[in-house]
Design an enzyme around this catalytic site. Structure first.
Site, PDB file in Angstrom:
ATOM      1  N   GLU A  35       0.817  -1.211   0.000  1.00 32.14           N
ATOM      2  CA  GLU A  35       0.000   0.000   0.000  1.00 32.14           C
ATOM      3  C   GLU A  35       0.853   1.264   0.000  1.00 32.14           C
ATOM      4  OE1 GLU A  35      -2.821  -0.299   3.213  1.00 32.14           O
ATOM      5  OE2 GLU A  35      -3.574  -2.223   2.485  1.00 32.14           O
ATOM      6  N   CYS A  36       1.935   1.241  -0.728  1.00 32.95           N
ATOM      7  CA  CYS A  36       2.902   2.331  -0.769  1.00 32.95           C
ATOM      8  C   CYS A  36       2.839   3.018  -2.132  1.00 32.95           C
ATOM      9  CB  CYS A  36       4.300   1.737  -0.536  1.00 32.95           C
ATOM     10  SG  CYS A  36       5.667   2.904  -0.641  1.00 32.95           S
ATOM     11  N   GLY A  37       3.245   4.254  -2.173  1.00 32.68           N
ATOM     12  CA  GLY A  37       3.317   4.956  -3.448  1.00 32.68           C
ATOM     13  C   GLY A  37       4.294   4.298  -4.415  1.00 32.68           C
TER      14      GLY A  37
END
Length: 160
Positions: A35-37
């Protein structure tokens, strides 16, 4: 320096081995999160794996939830996410800490500088290039894309 090859690993399917399973290969170790950029880098990592695997490259993804809680899922959920969304075929470990008192021994070694001090992991998707002899030869911050010229050059050198 402790040999990287003796460091124990638990893979996301529960199997156990040590880093020695990669002996004689170049390895790109990446702390990953779903769930990271930077999560989209999974696609580039898989492309890199496809390009260099036959030449002896392994990529080892190490899921970590220490940066912004961006890897909250269980190991099976993480594996399914990576396969479904990015076609990931490279191995993933079980979720591990890359910082602090519970730091995985692999990251304790990878982040140790020449003076024995820790050069801490700053965020998800930091990349560590290990050559065929088991030596750390390059480190790249999160923003460096898997297809960047510098990273690909480091991988190619590690494969020699």
């Amino acid at each position: 320096m402790t040999s990287l090859y003796s460091i124990p690993l638990t893979f996301n399917d529960g199997t156990e081995a040590d880093f020695g399973r990669f002996e004689g290969k170049a390895v790109l170790v990446v702390n990953v999160a779903s769930e990271c950029g930077y999560t989209r880098q999974y696609a580039g990592l898989e492309e890199l794996y496809g390009k260099y695997r036959a030449q002896g490259l392994e990529i080892l993804g190490v899921p970590c939830n220490q940066f912004g809680g961006q890897e909250p899922g269980a190991d099976d959920v993480i594996a399914e996410f990576c396969e479904r969304n990015f076609g990931v075929t490279f191995p993933l470990t079980s979720k591990a800490n890359v910082l602090g008192k519970q730091q995985h021994p692999l990251f304790a070694e990878l982040t140790r500088d020449e003076d024995g001090q820790s050069a801490k992991v700053k965020w998800n998707f930091e990349k560590f290039v290990i050559n065929r002899g088991g030596e750390l030869v390059a480190r790249f911050p999160s923003a460096v894309e898997p297809d960047s010229e510098d990273l690909m050059e480091a991988v190619e050198k590690a494969l020699l």
